[in-house]
Design a protein around this motif. Structure first.
Motif, PDB file in Angstrom:
ATOM      1  N   ASP A  33       0.855  -1.180   0.000  1.00 21.58           N
ATOM      2  CA  ASP A  33       0.000   0.000   0.000  1.00 21.58           C
ATOM      3  C   ASP A  33       0.898   1.239   0.000  1.00 21.58           C
ATOM      4  O   ASP A  33       1.323   1.715   1.043  1.00 21.58           O
ATOM      5  CB  ASP A  33      -0.919  -0.012   1.224  1.00 21.58           C
ATOM      6  N   ILE A  34       1.229   1.712  -1.201  1.00 24.44           N
ATOM      7  CA  ILE A  34       2.096   2.879  -1.350  1.00 24.44           C
ATOM      8  C   ILE A  34       1.272   3.977  -2.028  1.00 24.44           C
ATOM      9  O   ILE A  34       1.129   3.989  -3.246  1.00 24.44           O
ATOM     10  CB  ILE A  34       3.342   2.554  -2.202  1.00 24.44           C
ATOM     11  N   GLY A  35       0.736   4.869  -1.238  1.00 24.31           N
ATOM     12  CA  GLY A  35      -0.072   5.960  -1.786  1.00 24.31           C
ATOM     13  C   GLY A  35      -1.250   5.421  -2.587  1.00 24.31           C
ATOM     14  O   GLY A  35      -2.054   4.646  -2.085  1.00 24.31           O
ATOM     15  N   PRO A  36      -1.330   5.807  -3.884  1.00 21.01           N
ATOM     16  CA  PRO A  36      -2.464   5.345  -4.698  1.00 21.01           C
ATOM     17  C   PRO A  36      -2.304   3.914  -5.207  1.00 21.01           C
ATOM     18  O   PRO A  36      -3.233   3.337  -5.753  1.00 21.01           O
ATOM     19  CB  PRO A  36      -2.469   6.336  -5.859  1.00 21.01           C
ATOM     20  N   ILE A  37      -1.135   3.325  -5.022  1.00 21.22           N
ATOM     21  CA  ILE A  37      -0.897   1.956  -5.493  1.00 21.22           C
ATOM     22  C   ILE A  37      -1.195   0.989  -4.357  1.00 21.22           C
ATOM     23  O   ILE A  37      -0.635   1.098  -3.269  1.00 21.22           O
ATOM     24  CB  ILE A  37       0.561   1.772  -5.962  1.00 21.22           C
ATOM     25  N   GLU A  38      -2.070   0.064  -4.651  1.00 25.77           N
ATOM     26  CA  GLU A  38      -2.442  -0.931  -3.643  1.00 25.77           C
ATOM     27  C   GLU A  38      -2.452  -2.300  -4.299  1.00 25.77           C
ATOM     28  O   GLU A  38      -3.118  -2.506  -5.305  1.00 25.77           O
ATOM     29  CB  GLU A  38      -3.823  -0.607  -3.082  1.00 25.77           C
ATOM     30  N   ILE A  39      -1.714  -3.233  -3.734  1.00 25.95           N
ATOM     31  CA  ILE A  39      -1.664  -4.599  -4.245  1.00 25.95           C
ATOM     32  C   ILE A  39      -2.179  -5.524  -3.142  1.00 25.95           C
ATOM     33  O   ILE A  39      -1.736  -5.457  -2.000  1.00 25.95           O
ATOM     34  CB  ILE A  39      -0.229  -4.999  -4.645  1.00 25.95           C
ATOM     35  N   SER A  40      -3.120  -6.366  -3.509  1.00 32.52           N
ATOM     36  CA  SER A  40      -3.659  -7.322  -2.539  1.00 32.52           C
ATOM     37  C   SER A  40      -3.691  -8.707  -3.178  1.00 32.52           C
ATOM     38  O   SER A  40      -3.635  -8.849  -4.392  1.00 32.52           O
ATOM     39  CB  SER A  40      -5.053  -6.904  -2.077  1.00 32.52           C
ATOM     40  N   LYS A  41      -3.761  -9.712  -2.324  1.00 32.57           N
ATOM     41  CA  LYS A  41      -3.830 -11.086  -2.820  1.00 32.57           C
ATOM     42  C   LYS A  41      -4.902 -11.832  -2.060  1.00 32.57           C
ATOM     43  O   LYS A  41      -5.243 -11.506  -0.916  1.00 32.57           O
ATOM     44  CB  LYS A  41      -2.482 -11.786  -2.669  1.00 32.57           C
ATOM     45  N   GLU A  42      -5.434 -12.857  -2.704  1.00 33.91           N
ATOM     46  CA  GLU A  42      -6.409 -13.736  -2.061  1.00 33.91           C
ATOM     47  C   GLU A  42      -5.671 -14.890  -1.412  1.00 33.91           C
ATOM     48  O   GLU A  42      -4.838 -15.536  -2.046  1.00 33.91           O
ATOM     49  CB  GLU A  42      -7.417 -14.267  -3.073  1.00 33.91           C
ATOM     50  N   VAL A  43      -5.998 -15.143  -0.165  1.00 36.60           N
ATOM     51  CA  VAL A  43      -5.364 -16.228   0.579  1.00 36.60           C
ATOM     52  C   VAL A  43      -6.418 -17.306   0.829  1.00 36.60           C
ATOM     53  O   VAL A  43      -7.519 -17.019   1.297  1.00 36.60           O
ATOM     54  CB  VAL A  43      -4.787 -15.715   1.917  1.00 36.60           C
ATOM     55  N   ASP A  44      -6.074 -18.535   0.505  1.00 37.81           N
ATOM     56  CA  ASP A  44      -6.980 -19.671   0.678  1.00 37.81           C
ATOM     57  C   ASP A  44      -6.761 -20.275   2.062  1.00 37.81           C
ATOM     58  O   ASP A  44      -5.632 -20.557   2.451  1.00 37.81           O
ATOM     59  CB  ASP A  44      -6.671 -20.702  -0.408  1.00 37.81           C
ATOM     60  N   HIS A  45      -7.846 -20.477   2.810  1.00 39.96           N
ATOM     61  CA  HIS A  45      -7.780 -21.061   4.150  1.00 39.96           C
ATOM     62  C   HIS A  45      -8.572 -22.376   4.172  1.00 39.96           C
ATOM     63  O   HIS A  45      -9.791 -22.365   4.260  1.00 39.96           O
ATOM     64  CB  HIS A  45      -8.372 -20.105   5.182  1.00 39.96           C
ATOM     65  N   PRO A  46      -7.883 -23.504   4.091  1.00 41.13           N
ATOM     66  CA  PRO A  46      -8.611 -24.778   4.148  1.00 41.13           C
ATOM     67  C   PRO A  46      -8.975 -25.160   5.592  1.00 41.13           C
ATOM     68  O   PRO A  46      -8.188 -24.953   6.519  1.00 41.13           O
ATOM     69  CB  PRO A  46      -7.617 -25.777   3.562  1.00 41.13           C
ATOM     70  N   MET A  47     -10.171 -25.663   5.773  1.00 38.26           N
ATOM     71  CA  MET A  47     -10.638 -26.179   7.064  1.00 38.26           C
ATOM     72  C   MET A  47     -10.971 -27.654   6.856  1.00 38.26           C
ATOM     73  O   MET A  47     -11.815 -27.981   6.024  1.00 38.26           O
ATOM     74  CB  MET A  47     -11.885 -25.434   7.533  1.00 38.26           C
ATOM     75  N   ALA A  48     -10.305 -28.523   7.583  1.00 38.11           N
ATOM     76  CA  ALA A  48     -10.525 -29.957   7.421  1.00 38.11           C
ATOM     77  C   ALA A  48     -10.696 -30.608   8.790  1.00 38.11           C
ATOM     78  O   ALA A  48     -10.163 -30.138   9.791  1.00 38.11           O
ATOM     79  CB  ALA A  48      -9.352 -30.596   6.689  1.00 38.11           C
ATOM     80  N   TRP A  49     -11.467 -31.685   8.811  1.00 38.42           N
ATOM     81  CA  TRP A  49     -11.649 -32.470  10.030  1.00 38.42           C
ATOM     82  C   TRP A  49     -11.727 -33.940   9.652  1.00 38.42           C
ATOM     83  O   TRP A  49     -11.935 -34.297   8.502  1.00 38.42           O
ATOM     84  CB  TRP A  49     -12.905 -32.037  10.790  1.00 38.42           C
ATOM     85  N   SER A  50     -11.553 -34.765  10.619  1.00 41.99           N
ATOM     86  CA  SER A  50     -11.563 -36.207  10.389  1.00 41.99           C
ATOM     87  C   SER A  50     -12.998 -36.712  10.241  1.00 41.99           C
ATOM     88  O   SER A  50     -13.886 -36.288  10.972  1.00 41.99           O
ATOM     89  CB  SER A  50     -10.897 -36.910  11.574  1.00 41.99           C
ATOM     90  N   PRO A  51     -13.244 -37.627   9.306  1.00 42.06           N
ATOM     91  CA  PRO A  51     -14.571 -38.218   9.197  1.00 42.06           C
ATOM     92  C   PRO A  51     -14.969 -39.001  10.448  1.00 42.06           C
ATOM     93  O   PRO A  51     -16.147 -39.201  10.716  1.00 42.06           O
ATOM     94  CB  PRO A  51     -14.471 -39.155   7.997  1.00 42.06           C
ATOM     95  N   ILE A  52     -13.976 -39.401  11.242  1.00 45.01           N
ATOM     96  CA  ILE A  52     -14.264 -40.123  12.480  1.00 45.01           C
ATOM     97  C   ILE A  52     -15.065 -39.234  13.423  1.00 45.01           C
ATOM     98  O   ILE A  52     -15.940 -39.715  14.158  1.00 45.01           O
ATOM     99  CB  ILE A  52     -12.955 -40.617  13.123  1.00 45.01           C
TER     100      ILE A  52
END
Length: 71
Positions: A33-52
């Protein structure tokens, strides 16, 4: 809520957890985020659990249903 209602809810949640054992959600984070220039990225958050865990919830729901019918 009585024990039979809770048992049914636990069975439904357990079956869903066995069928869908993970999901992802995305968030946007700002990288630069430098003045009028803004760069962003999408971050993937996996949520997993055991079928047990889902099987355990379903079995607990069945136990509550049986216990509720004995009363």
């Amino acid at each position: 809520m009585n024990t039979q209602g809770i048992g049914i809810v636990l069975i439904v949640i357990g079956v869903i957890m066995v069928a869908y054992n993970s999901f992802n959600f995305k968030t946007t984070e700002k990288v630069v985020d430098i003045g009028p220039i803004e760069i962003s990225k999408e971050v993937d958050h996996p949520m997993a659990w055991s079928p047990i865990l889902g099987i355990g919830l379903a079995i607990g729901g069945v136990v509550l249903l049986v216990a509720g019918k004995k009363k």
